[in-house]
Write an enzyme that holds these catalytic residues in place. Structure first.
Site, PDB file in Angstrom:
ATOM      1  N   ASP A 439       0.727  -1.772   0.177  1.00  0.00           N
ATOM      2  CA  ASP A 439       0.238  -0.472   0.508  1.00  0.00           C
ATOM      3  C   ASP A 439       0.613   0.887  -0.182  1.00  0.00           C
ATOM      4  OD1 ASP A 439      -1.496  -1.328   0.367  1.00  0.00           O
ATOM      5  OD2 ASP A 439      -2.645  -2.092   2.181  1.00  0.00           O
ATOM      6  N   ASN A 476       1.212  -6.149  -1.903  1.00  0.00           N
ATOM      7  CA  ASN A 476       0.219  -5.788  -1.309  1.00  0.00           C
ATOM      8  C   ASN A 476      -1.022  -4.948  -1.764  1.00  0.00           C
ATOM      9  OD1 ASN A 476      -2.377  -6.654  -0.190  1.00  0.00           O
ATOM     10  ND2 ASN A 476      -2.251  -4.437   1.353  1.00  0.00           N
ATOM     11  N   GLU A 477      -1.888  -5.565  -2.674  1.00  0.00           N
ATOM     12  CA  GLU A 477      -2.130  -4.487  -3.450  1.00  0.00           C
ATOM     13  C   GLU A 477      -1.555  -2.844  -4.263  1.00  0.00           C
ATOM     14  OE1 GLU A 477      -4.811  -3.054   0.013  1.00  0.00           O
ATOM     15  OE2 GLU A 477      -6.258  -4.480   0.018  1.00  0.00           O
ATOM     16  N   ILE A 478      -0.868  -3.538  -4.846  1.00  0.00           N
ATOM     17  CA  ILE A 478      -0.262  -2.079  -5.240  1.00  0.00           C
ATOM     18  C   ILE A 478      -0.568  -2.003  -6.227  1.00  0.00           C
ATOM     19  CG2 ILE A 478       1.911  -1.462  -6.681  1.00  0.00           C
ATOM     20  CD1 ILE A 478       2.549  -0.984  -3.190  1.00  0.00           C
ATOM     21  N   SER A 526      -0.509  -8.376  -5.728  1.00  0.00           N
ATOM     22  CA  SER A 526      -1.031  -9.425  -4.825  1.00  0.00           C
ATOM     23  C   SER A 526      -3.045  -9.604  -5.425  1.00  0.00           C
ATOM     24  CB  SER A 526      -1.568  -9.470  -3.397  1.00  0.00           C
ATOM     25  OG  SER A 526      -2.397  -7.652  -3.313  1.00  0.00           O
TER      26      SER A 526
END
Ligand code: BMA
Length: 927
Positions: A439, A476-478, A526
């Protein structure tokens, strides 16, 4: 340990490393002290450890997890902490070289040895080996080791202020400032489920390694890669090819000539030798020695995830020879399996089966697609050195009991220790593993990338032998969150941010993964829409699909968070995709868990301690939080919209009832989604996985977890356990149109048959005349990993006197094969449906009776006078475990016999006497 002696039997035990001509001194056996400019005294310390833990042990601070100590102890994170050893005795002066080996330093450390500067480190996730031979030679007396840890928050703030450091718009980098400048667990600065302690210290073991002569080596790390011959990471493995074992040892020392390498494979338990072969192609570099063998015409027993077959394990022993002398010996416990993330285009034959166009996004184990059931694993404690084998065993036992076969090891987080992968290997839990980025955007200067590269290579090689390793993913969630955020916040800067994303996660990390493992797939982030193309000779070896989507086609995996509880049960809002890798909602832990951390006066819903420990919606600034009334409000509304409002005259009982009610809402929301995603296995999206957010807690607070900090299950873990059974029956109610559909869903690998029973009752438990117009028994056949509709109606067409006084009990029983089993197994699952939300139901007092048989150790629960909704057995503080069933519906006349599985017991009392039972009826005081 001195390995000059002959090889012992013990070497054949798991994961042993030995070399000859070396002396290894474990530094955990040495006395250490901790000091700091922040305190004017020293305290005894341990290794591995972190400053908070040593201060706690010495009685300098209270339990960091108590009350608001997270905030009160910020001074520890803001200070430097120095670990100093006693003089290290027992070193061998006649030996030629000496190395300081650190398995992990957290994080900004300066190491001195015998008063001489050795090195500075800046990466928690790397192993470091420093040559201290020349210092040892001139050292007078026994050497002292000093490790000076700088404050992580102070250090990253200083990096950020350096004019050469990159700056990003604050809109998308606002969470926990400057954490992106450190290669340290990102959640150490706080996360929406966790505290901000930013611990510092030698968090993993360390040793002094001495080598006797030139030609002696010490093994630092071993990469064992087992794959089907010819395999390429992003293509499906050919199951007809023989297995290849590639063993690559990282060493310190000097390898002389005539190096050969043998590989021996034997079954665990049986000891059966599968093969012993010398590699015909050994490659030696200054830091590694590598060899390969092919297992022609050998068929080792395969390793399968839990529920899909056995977890067959083997010991692979690698021996390195110089001439005829054995010079190193490593045994790794491993397993034979292929695991592949299929992101390839939907084929003609898949289209012909009714699968919507686009691309696949699912896992295949040993060439078989399967339904991945599980959750997301966050760090199990803010302080890793206190995470024990027992704690992880208990947690993973709960994963298996919960019918889960996969965990996503979330970044960021830390790369898991080997012992944790070992536990997953034994239990059949696949670990989708990630690199530690989350993030935010991260620097891409050369120095940062070089540091990341070393971290990636070390960790990919370290854990590659574990059959539980399922995937490597970038941050994560990039891709799914950060890129759209950056584009919205700064459209003109977006190409630069996109290039930074691709530089780090694709151009840098992808080749490093592929170079060190041929058995594992890689995804740059992800949640993604998958890739368009892979070309390993291009500077950008993977071209992501991004927004190149087509209506009616499905491509990637999904995440879903919606805090508007008005629409929590509206299926039309749930994402339709190939795989759900994150979804969730937060709830309060139980009273027993709050009591571990809070003073009695803080045990109410809106006490500042409870609210300040709710980190949902964090504010800017290192670990400082708004009083999270927003997060508390969301949970409150979730309860008030759907359940009778908890109300108890006693304030602690009232608090407990509220905590429990937030868990009911959470569990129901997850169940609703899991049923929806699983049903998708038989829909055009061919949905093949659901991993909810999040498995467990890092501390005692309101979070998305299903398992509380000490291991106690929330309502959600029981409910997800139930709904992750192989065959389930589920109602789908569109409360706007009143349509009701009942589906049977199965993730078995063969079709299964059986019957579904549908029984309408009033809430007093009386049958509704003519079963309200619903057939009582329906046969079904459900295909492999598929779903089938067994009943549909419109509630308005049914005949019951009052929808607020009606419940449909739905039960399925059937027969089928468990994967990889010849035996026919019987399956049963029970579900229910009410044509109104619980708060509108005319519930009656079910008069539940609970008894315990001391002989059989079985609890019996019976509802004497009415339907008991959300029947909840509760056990007292002092032990940890789970009831074999909980959070169930009970109709009058039905008796449930339930055992309690004790996982840990600190209570001497007869705890069984303190087990209680309640149901929705007891949530509030009634006239
Ligand atoms: C997702 C996760 C975590 C977070 C969770 C709950 O964003 O990846 O970062 O903790 O949701 O908000």
């Amino acid at each position: 340990m001195h390995f000059r002696d002959s090889l012992t039997e013990a070497v054949l035990a798991a994961n042993l490393v030995a070399s000859w001509g070396q002396h290894v001194q474990d530094l955990s056996g040495v006395n250490w002290t901790l000091s700091s400019p922040a305190i004017n005294f020293t305290v005894p310390a341990s290794l591995p450890s972190q400053a908070h833990l040593d201060l706690l042990q010495a009685g300098v601070i209270e339990d960091p997890y108590h009350g608001l100590n997270e905030i009160n102890l910020r001074w520890i994170a803001d200070a430097n902490w120095i670990y100093t050893s006693d003089p290290v005795t027992g070193l061998l002066n006649e030996y030629e070289s000496a190395w300081l080996v650190f398995e992990g330093l957290d994080t900004f450390a300066t190491v001195t040895f015998c008063g001489h500067y050795v090195a500075s480190t800046n990466n928690q996730f790397r192993q470091y080996a420093f040559d201290v031979s020349s210092i040892l030679r001139v050292c007078i007396g026994d050497p002292v080791i000093n490790i000076d840890f700088a404050s992580a928050p102070q250090t990253v703030n200083a990096i950020a202020e350096d004019p050469s450091s990159e700056e990003w718009p604050v809109e998308f980098q606002s969470q926990f400032p400057n954490r992106w400048f450190m290669r340290k667990e990102q959640s150490d600065f706080g996360w929406d489920w966790g505290p901000a302690f930013a611990p510092a210290g030698p968090w993993k073991p360390a040793s002094i390694v001495q080598l006797e002569n030139s030609g002696d080596i010490h093994v630092l790390n071993t990469d064992l890669d087992i794959y089907r011959q010819g395999n390429i990471n992003y293509l499906p493995p050919d199951q007809d090819q023989p297995w290849v074992i590639n063993a690559s040892i990282d060493y310190i020392g000097l390898l002389l000539s005539h190096i050969s390498l043998s590989i021996d494979v034997r079954g665990i338990g049986s000891g059966e030798v599968l093969t012993t072969q010398f590699s015909s192609d050994v490659t030696v570099t200054g830091t590694s020695v590598t060899g390969t063998i092919v297992l022609h015409e050998l068929s080792p027993k395969l390793w399968w995830p839990s529920g899909l077959g056995d977890q067959n394990l083997y010991n692979v022993t690698i021996t390195v020879y110089a001439g005829i002398d054995q010079i190193a010996h490593v045994t790794k416990r491993t397993g034979f399996r292929t695991i592949f993330l299929n992101q390839r285009n939907i084929t003609e034959s898949q289209l012909a089966q009714g699968i919507a166009p686009g691309a696949n996004w699912h896992f295949e184990i040993n060439g078989r697609e399967f339904y991945a059931k599980g959750s997301n694993l966050i760090p199990v404690d803010a302080f890793w050195p206190r995470v024990t084998n027992e704690k992880m065993s208990r947690l993973f036992d709960a994963v298996v009991a919960g019918n889960q076969n996969m965990l996503r090891v979330w970044s960021s987080g830390a790369y898991l220790h080997d012992f944790i992968y070992d536990l997953a290997d034994e239990r059949g839990i696949l670990l989708w593993s990630e690199f530690q980025f989350s993030d935010a955007l991260y620097p891409v200067d050369e120095e940062f990338l070089e540091n990341v590269a070393k971290e990636v290579v070390y960790n990919v090689r370290r854990v590659n032998h574990h059959p539980s390793l399922a995937l490597w993913a970038g941050g994560n969630e990039i891709e799914s969150l950060m890129l759209p955020l950056t584009e919205a916040a700064d459209p003109s800067g977006f190409p630069k941010y996109l290039a930074e994303y691709e530089r780090l996660y694709i151009s840098l990390i992808l080749p490093l993964v592929y170079q060190n493992t041929r058995s594992i797939s890689y995804s740059p982030s992800s949640t993604t829409e998958g890739y368009l193309d892979v070309n390993l000779s291009a500077p950008l070896p993977m071209t992501e699909r991004y927004k190149n989507l087509e209506p009616g086609s499905y491509f990637g995996d999904t995440d879903y968070y919606n805090y508007n509880t008005n629409v929590s049960f509206d299926y039309s809002l749930y994402p339709v995709g190939r795989f759900a890798n994150e979804f969730g909602f937060h709830s309060m832990p139980s009273l027993q868990t709050w009591q571990q951390a809070l003073d009695p006066e803080d045990l109410h819903f809106n006490s500042s301690a409870v609210m300040l420990r709710n980190h949902h919606y964090p504010s800017a600034g290192f670990g400082s939080y708004h009083n999270s009334s927003l997060g508390m409000g969301e949970m409150t509304l979730g309860v008030e919209r759907y359940y009778p409002i908890p109300e108890k005259p006693d304030s602690v009982a009232n608090f407990s009832a509220w905590c429990h009610a937030t868990q009911l809402f959470q569990a129901e929301f997850y169940k609703s989604q899991i049923q929806f995603y699983r049903r998708g296995s038989g829909m055009p999206e061919r949905q093949l996985g659901s991993l909810y957010w999040q498995l467990e807690d890092i501390w005692q607070a309101s979070t998305w977890a299903g398992i509380e900090y000490d291991g106690r299950w929330k309502v959600m873990h029981y409910v997800s356990r139930d709904i992750y059974q192989p065959i389930i029956v589920s109602p789908f109610w569109n409360y706007t149109t009143s349509d009701l559909e009942v589906y049977v869903t199965s993730d078995l690998w063969d079709s299964a048959k059986g019957t579904v029973n549908l029984t309408w009752l009033t809430l007093s438990g009386h049958p509704i005349a003519d079963n309200a117009g619903t057939p009582t028994t329906l046969p079904f056949t459900v295909g492999a990993i598929n779903t089938t509709i067994v009943y549909n109606t419109n509630i308005r067409d049914l005949n019951f006197p009052d929808p607020r006084d009606a419940i449909l009990i739905i039960s399925v029983s059937g027969q089928g094969h468990l994967p990889n089993s010849e035996d026919i197994t019987s399956f049963a699952h029970e579900n229910y449906f009410t044509p109104a939300f619980p708060k509108d139901l005319a519930i009656v007092d079910p008069q539940i009776e609970l008894s315990y048989d001391t002989q059989t150790k079985v609890f019996t629960v019976e509802a004497k006078a009415g339907v008991s909704l959300y029947t909840w057995l509760d056990y007292p503080a002092g032990l940890v475990g789970y009831f074999e069933q909980n959070a169930f519906t009970l109709v009058p006349g039905q008796k449930k016999h339930i055992r309690f599985v004790v996982q840990e017991n600190h209570s001497n009392s007869e705890w069984q006497r303190d087990v209680t039972v309640r149901s929705l009826w007891d949530q509030t005081v009634r006239d």
